[in-house]
Design an enzyme around this catalytic site. Structure first.
Site, short mmCIF file in Angstrom:
data_model
loop_
_atom_site.label_atom_id
_atom_site.label_comp_id
_atom_site.label_asym_id
_atom_site.label_seq_id
_atom_site.Cartn_x
_atom_site.Cartn_y
_atom_site.Cartn_z
CE LYS A 181 -13.59 4.77 -3.59
NZ LYS A 181 -13.07 5.03 -1.88
CB THR A 192 -14.12 6.41 2.79
OG1 THR A 192 -13.84 7.12 4.21
CG2 THR A 192 -13.26 6.73 1.76
CB THR A 404 2.38 -1.69 6.35
OG1 THR A 404 1.30 -2.25 7.03
CG2 THR A 404 2.54 -0.16 6.99
#
Length: 404
Positions: A181, A192, A404
């Site tokens: 992933k 990441t 957000t």
């Protein structure tokens, strides 16, 4: 797509409720039916997640039974509680597997753990426990279960990243399968990303660690999107030996290493190709550097240049951005020996500009998803290829609103 999966492994991917989206799987189990050799390579960020610390302490090993992975929450920068939660994930998995495999002794020490997602939030351990128990009940050796498991590790990825290989080694059929992933916060050493490779090849612990590190150095350590190195990067290899026979000899190991590397490169390239809105996969190939280390530095500097990324997004054959990035990579070179091609079109030759058809060069970039940047920088033996993505409006907007 038919997949020839390694024998002796079971998989599951379930919805545990860690993600907001009701349809998203977020907990994965990868289980060896017998004790497996395990190796790992990890992020080089000095700020690391609790699962990374735990896995580092357990690998290499010759007695790992499972990997438990949650997505949606990185369990990073979570202090003492984060460490306790990572340990609990291992213990909970061991307890569930002990019921699934009665008569077998399985403890938390036999379990590896990975987490991925937002940094700085505590895991909802009640949901994690329920997910582990559900995944254990759904364990299967089939392709559908493998694909479910590959879905359970994803975060911002557009889709699963999987591949398999098989080869004949010493008269036995050896299978390798991998899932990964990653799409954003991607920087080399590593990125990441999470990756789990499983094989039924018989490997020693030293073989497994050496082969995994070699494969990572030429694949996952050569990808980037924006150069941001994560807290959670983990790549593990499980080898349970169920293909039979003795540990691979030197010749067999060499052949196995070729297949492992090819598989890791295929998985690694899928990460910047995803790139949270990427419209181009960019391959920066540097040859004739003084050393592999020099080639690696040059390729990375070109790949991480926002100006280069923007030029590729706009299909602009602005070779000056590429050549100038070579010059600030911090390695000694002779500028008169630099040559550049983009998608096979010569733009710069031995330190001097080349007359080229700009609209044709632009179309060659615009009309292909993969852009190949070939740089020859001297007359040494060093070579390296680094993969990255272009910098798109969608990427900037997505990452400006991530939490957000």
């Amino acid at each position: 797509m038919s997949m020839d999966l390694p024998i002796g492994f079971r998989f599951a991917g379930v919805r545990g409720g860690l993600k907001k989206a009701a349809e998203k799987k977020d907990l994965t189990l990868i289980v060896s039916e017998t004790p497996a050799v395990a190796a790992g390579v990890y992020t080089q960020n000095l700020v690391v997640a609790a699962p990374v610390v735990l896995c580092r302490s357990k690998t290499p090993s010759d007695n790992i039974r499972a990997v438990v992975v949650n997505s949606g929450n990185a369990n990073a920068c979570t202090g003492v509680r984060g460490t306790q939660d990572a340990l609990s994930m291992c213990d909970l998995t061991a307890a569930a597997l002990s019921k699934h495999f009665p008569g077998q002794s399985i403890s938390g020490q036999n379990i590896l753990v990975m987490s991925t997602g937002v940094i700085g939030r505590f895991l909802p351990m009640d949901k994690v426990q329920a997910g582990i128990e559900l995944a254990t009940r759904q364990l299967s050796s089939g392709q559908a279960a493998f694909l479910d498991a590959s879905d359970g590790i994803l975060t911002t990825d557009k889709g699963r990243k999987v591949t398999t290989r098989s080869c004949q080694l010493g008269g036995r059929n050896v299978r390798i399968a991998g899932m990964a992933k990653g799409a954003g916060m991607i920087g080399p050493n590593m990125a990441t990303m999470l990756c789990c490779v499983v094989t039924d090849a018989p490997l020693s612990t030293s073989q497994a660690q050496r082969l995994l590190q070699m494969a990572a150095d030429r694949s996952f350590n050569n990808i980037s999107v924006e150069g941001h190195t994560s807290t959670n990067d983990t790549m593990v290899l499980l080898a349970n030996g169920q293909a039979g026979g003795a540990v691979l000899n030197v010749q067999e190991e060499t052949e196995f290493a070729k297949h492992l590397l090819a598989m890791c490169i295929e998985l690694a390239k899928q990460i910047p190709a995803d790139g949270e809105g990427a419209t181009h996969l960019i391959a920066v190939k540097v040859t004739w550097a003084n050393s592999e280390a020099d080639a690696r530095k040059i390729a990375y500097e070109v790949a991480r240049s926002n100006l280069v990324k923007c030029a590729i997004l706009g299909a602009d054959p602005n070779w000056g951005r590429i050549v100038s990035a070579v010059g600030y990579a911090g390695v000694p070179l002779d500028a008169s020996k630099i040559s550049l091609k983009v998608n096979g079109i010569s733009l710069f030759l031995l330190g001097e500009p080349v007359d080229f058809d700009a609209p044709v060069a632009s179309a060659a970039i615009r009309d292909q998803f993969e852009t190949q940047i070939d740089l020859s920088v001297g007359d040494g033996p060093g070579a390296c290829t680094h993969w990255t993505s272009d910098l798109t409006h969608e990427y900037v907007q997505f990452n400006s609103e991530y939490t957000t």
